[in-house]
Design a protein around this motif. Structure first.
Motif, PDB file in Angstrom:
ATOM      1  N   LEU A 155      39.748  54.313  27.570  1.00 39.20           N
ATOM      2  CA  LEU A 155      39.184  52.692  26.602  1.00 39.20           C
ATOM      3  C   LEU A 155      39.554  52.135  28.141  1.00 39.20           C
ATOM      4  N   LEU A 156      41.363  52.372  28.924  1.00 37.55           N
ATOM      5  CA  LEU A 156      41.569  51.745  30.245  1.00 37.55           C
ATOM      6  C   LEU A 156      40.724  51.796  31.279  1.00 37.55           C
ATOM      7  N   ALA A 157      39.853  53.204  31.114  1.00 32.58           N
ATOM      8  CA  ALA A 157      38.752  53.649  32.404  1.00 32.58           C
ATOM      9  C   ALA A 157      37.807  52.531  32.347  1.00 32.58           C
ATOM     10  N   VAL A 158      37.019  52.527  31.083  1.00 27.90           N
ATOM     11  CA  VAL A 158      36.161  51.632  30.649  1.00 27.90           C
ATOM     12  C   VAL A 158      36.261  49.937  31.019  1.00 27.90           C
ATOM     13  N   ILE A 159      37.082  50.021  30.590  1.00 28.18           N
ATOM     14  CA  ILE A 159      37.927  48.422  30.914  1.00 28.18           C
ATOM     15  C   ILE A 159      38.013  47.963  31.970  1.00 28.18           C
ATOM     16  N   PHE A 160      38.597  48.800  32.974  1.00 23.73           N
ATOM     17  CA  PHE A 160      38.859  48.670  34.604  1.00 23.73           C
ATOM     18  C   PHE A 160      37.587  49.202  34.930  1.00 23.73           C
ATOM     19  N   LEU A 161      36.340  49.245  34.991  1.00 22.34           N
ATOM     20  CA  LEU A 161      35.589  49.993  35.256  1.00 22.34           C
ATOM     21  C   LEU A 161      34.853  48.304  34.999  1.00 22.34           C
ATOM     22  N   THR A 168      34.831  41.452  40.787  1.00 18.01           N
ATOM     23  CA  THR A 168      35.331  42.843  41.967  1.00 18.01           C
ATOM     24  C   THR A 168      36.523  42.034  42.134  1.00 18.01           C
ATOM     25  N   ASP A 169      36.046  40.900  43.162  1.00 18.41           N
ATOM     26  CA  ASP A 169      37.556  40.430  43.934  1.00 18.41           C
ATOM     27  C   ASP A 169      38.674  39.692  43.502  1.00 18.41           C
ATOM     28  N   THR A 170      39.071  39.502  42.179  1.00 18.77           N
ATOM     29  CA  THR A 170      40.034  39.677  41.125  1.00 18.77           C
ATOM     30  C   THR A 170      40.299  40.803  41.183  1.00 18.77           C
ATOM     31  N   GLY A 173      42.195  42.163  44.256  1.00 22.53           N
ATOM     32  CA  GLY A 173      43.525  41.313  44.624  1.00 22.53           C
ATOM     33  C   GLY A 173      44.473  41.569  44.279  1.00 22.53           C
ATOM     34  N   LEU A 174      44.551  41.953  42.465  1.00 19.03           N
ATOM     35  CA  LEU A 174      45.824  42.302  41.960  1.00 19.03           C
ATOM     36  C   LEU A 174      46.116  43.843  42.277  1.00 19.03           C
ATOM     37  N   PHE A 175      45.174  44.403  41.902  1.00 21.62           N
ATOM     38  CA  PHE A 175      45.644  45.777  43.549  1.00 21.62           C
ATOM     39  C   PHE A 175      46.534  45.603  44.550  1.00 21.62           C
ATOM     40  N   ARG A 176      46.227  44.770  45.606  1.00 26.17           N
ATOM     41  CA  ARG A 176      46.891  44.351  46.549  1.00 26.17           C
ATOM     42  C   ARG A 176      48.292  44.194  46.662  1.00 26.17           C
ATOM     43  N   LYS A 177      48.126  42.976  45.267  1.00 23.71           N
ATOM     44  CA  LYS A 177      50.127  42.467  44.856  1.00 23.71           C
ATOM     45  C   LYS A 177      50.617  43.004  44.174  1.00 23.71           C
ATOM     46  N   ILE A 178      49.727  44.564  43.570  1.00 24.78           N
ATOM     47  CA  ILE A 178      50.397  45.614  43.093  1.00 24.78           C
ATOM     48  C   ILE A 178      51.620  46.510  44.600  1.00 24.78           C
ATOM     49  N   PHE A 179      50.441  46.822  44.905  1.00 22.31           N
ATOM     50  CA  PHE A 179      50.678  47.550  46.273  1.00 22.31           C
ATOM     51  C   PHE A 179      52.059  47.076  47.305  1.00 22.31           C
ATOM     52  N   SER A 180      51.398  45.504  46.759  1.00 18.64           N
ATOM     53  CA  SER A 180      53.202  44.816  47.591  1.00 18.64           C
ATOM     54  C   SER A 180      54.667  45.474  47.575  1.00 18.64           C
ATOM     55  N   TYR A 181      54.603  45.480  45.696  1.00 19.19           N
ATOM     56  CA  TYR A 181      55.634  45.419  45.488  1.00 19.19           C
ATOM     57  C   TYR A 181      55.603  47.326  45.811  1.00 19.19           C
ATOM     58  N   ARG A 198      36.787  47.928  47.864  1.00 19.48           N
ATOM     59  CA  ARG A 198      35.788  47.345  48.866  1.00 19.48           C
ATOM     60  C   ARG A 198      34.832  48.309  48.765  1.00 19.48           C
ATOM     61  N   SER A 199      34.575  49.222  48.667  1.00 25.45           N
ATOM     62  CA  SER A 199      33.790  49.535  49.296  1.00 25.45           C
ATOM     63  C   SER A 199      32.969  49.791  47.972  1.00 25.45           C
ATOM     64  N   GLY A 200      33.912  50.306  47.191  1.00 23.53           N
ATOM     65  CA  GLY A 200      32.897  50.959  45.943  1.00 23.53           C
ATOM     66  C   GLY A 200      32.499  49.439  45.488  1.00 23.53           C
ATOM     67  N   ALA A 201      32.677  48.649  45.496  1.00 21.39           N
ATOM     68  CA  ALA A 201      32.127  47.297  44.942  1.00 21.39           C
ATOM     69  C   ALA A 201      30.578  47.066  45.445  1.00 21.39           C
ATOM     70  N   HIS A 202      29.810  47.602  47.036  1.00 24.48           N
ATOM     71  CA  HIS A 202      28.659  46.850  47.058  1.00 24.48           C
ATOM     72  C   HIS A 202      27.887  48.607  46.300  1.00 24.48           C
ATOM     73  N   GLY A 203      28.271  49.540  45.785  1.00 26.00           N
ATOM     74  CA  GLY A 203      27.648  50.164  45.153  1.00 26.00           C
ATOM     75  C   GLY A 203      27.092  49.871  43.585  1.00 26.00           C
TER      76      GLY A 203
END
Length: 335
Positions: A155-161, A168-170, A173-181, A198-203
């Motif tokens: 369910l989480l995977a479907v929600i994430f997808l 996409t950008d949001t 950006g959220l993952f970028r913040k998580i990785f910064s911590y 980011r590349s996946g967004a094109h697909g």
């Protein structure tokens, strides 16, 4: 060299665990009594499995450049051959290189379809694993609890997808913040994950078409149904009488098991995954090992040979193939 060393260590450890406590005579007896007339069935299933993969890849690429299953098959099979003989799953980057070169499509765009492909694979595999664990008879209650966890993960995977598709950008950006911590993660790794997202967004363009979305979903579930059937046929070949639900459990555990670093071809890892999955169903360790070897070789040899054929047809040597795959990975990390 470090990746290869780690892979060898993991492979040897998995193989040792898979054969630990098995008498060699038991393995010989399992192979002696096996029914190998099932091999044509396994090869037929394998053919349809990869045809569905090619069909789905063509759908993912359609908004970018309409390509038939026949057109994408050479690059796809070269990539899976690469996964069988090259370290670190470099085959994925190899097929990006080959398809990009063949049809003049930007490499990051091709990579985006591969990323989206993997997301659908994860969802389908989680579904099969959850169903197998929950409905299989005579399993401990802990397994049922695990199936509920898998359902939540799906369910989480479907929600994430869905969120990834809509915002996409949001999400990036959220993952970028998580990785910064998470400062303990290597910078190259976090950069690679973000760039792949980011590349996946094109697909995602294919997901805006109801026809393509339906086609991508049904082919994803159909191909993994066939993979589960291959496992079931391999088990029945060694007179391991289990239900399709058990095969779904093996499918799920094995699919995620081969993501760990190991030597090319995933030898040892697959054997251990079969045993981990089947011990709850009362299957002997010797039979589980023998069936896993039969299943793996029935996949490994044809895929590698077909990939080598297409590689030779495209004039791509093995040494060159590995260099190109590593180059694709390095270029992505350097973006």
């Amino acid at each position: 060299m470090i990746k290869l060393t780690v892979g060898v260590i993991i492979t040897v450890a998995c193989l040792a665990a898979a054969v630990w406590g098995i008498d060699v005579e038991q393995i010989k007896a399992s192979f002696r009594d096996a029914n190998f007339w099932t091999l044509p069935i396994l090869l037929l299933i394998l053919f349809v499995f990869y045809w569905l993969k090619a069909l789905r890849w063509g759908m993912l690429l359609e908004p970018i450049k309409p390509l038939s299953a026949k057109q994408v098959t050479p690059a796809m099979m070269i990539g899976f051959m690469g996964n069988n003989i090259l370290p670190a799953h470099l085959g994925e980057f190899l097929r990006v290189y080959v398809l990009s070169k063949q049809f003049q499509i930007p490499k990051t765009t091709v990579l985006s379809t591969v990323v989206l492909e993997r997301l659908f694979d994860i969802i389908a595999i989680l579904c099969f694993l959850g169903v197998g664990v929950y409905f299989a008879p005579n399993l401990p209650d802990d397994y049922r609890t695990g199936s509920i966890v898998l359902a939540m993960m799906t369910l989480l995977a479907v929600i994430f997808l869905s969120a990834y598709l809509i915002w996409t950008d949001t999400v990036i950006g959220l993952f970028r913040k998580i990785f910064s911590y998470l400062r303990f993660l290597p910078e190259k790794l976090t950069h690679l994950v973000l760039e792949m997202m980011r590349s996946g967004a094109h697909g995602m363009a294919s997901m805006k078409s109801k026809r393509l979305t339906f086609g991508i979903i049904w082919t994803s579930f159909a191909q993994w149904t066939l993979n589960g059937l291959s496992i079931l046929v391999a088990l029945w070949s060694f007179d391991v009488q289990v239900t399709p639900l058990a095969a779904f459990v093996v499918l799920g555990v094995t699919a995620f098991g081969v993501t760990v670093p190991s030597t090319p071809g995933f030898f040892g890892v697959i054997q251990l995954c079969f045993w981990i999955s089947l011990q709850a169903f009362g299957v002997s360790k010797a039979d589980a090992f023998a069936a896993s070897v039969y299943y793996q070789l029935s996949q490994y040899i044809p895929v590698t040979l077909i990939g080598l054929y297409f590689s030779n047809r495209e004039g791509l040597k093995l040494s060159e193939a590995e260099k190109e795959a590593e180059k694709e990975l390095d270029e992505l990390e350097g973006i």
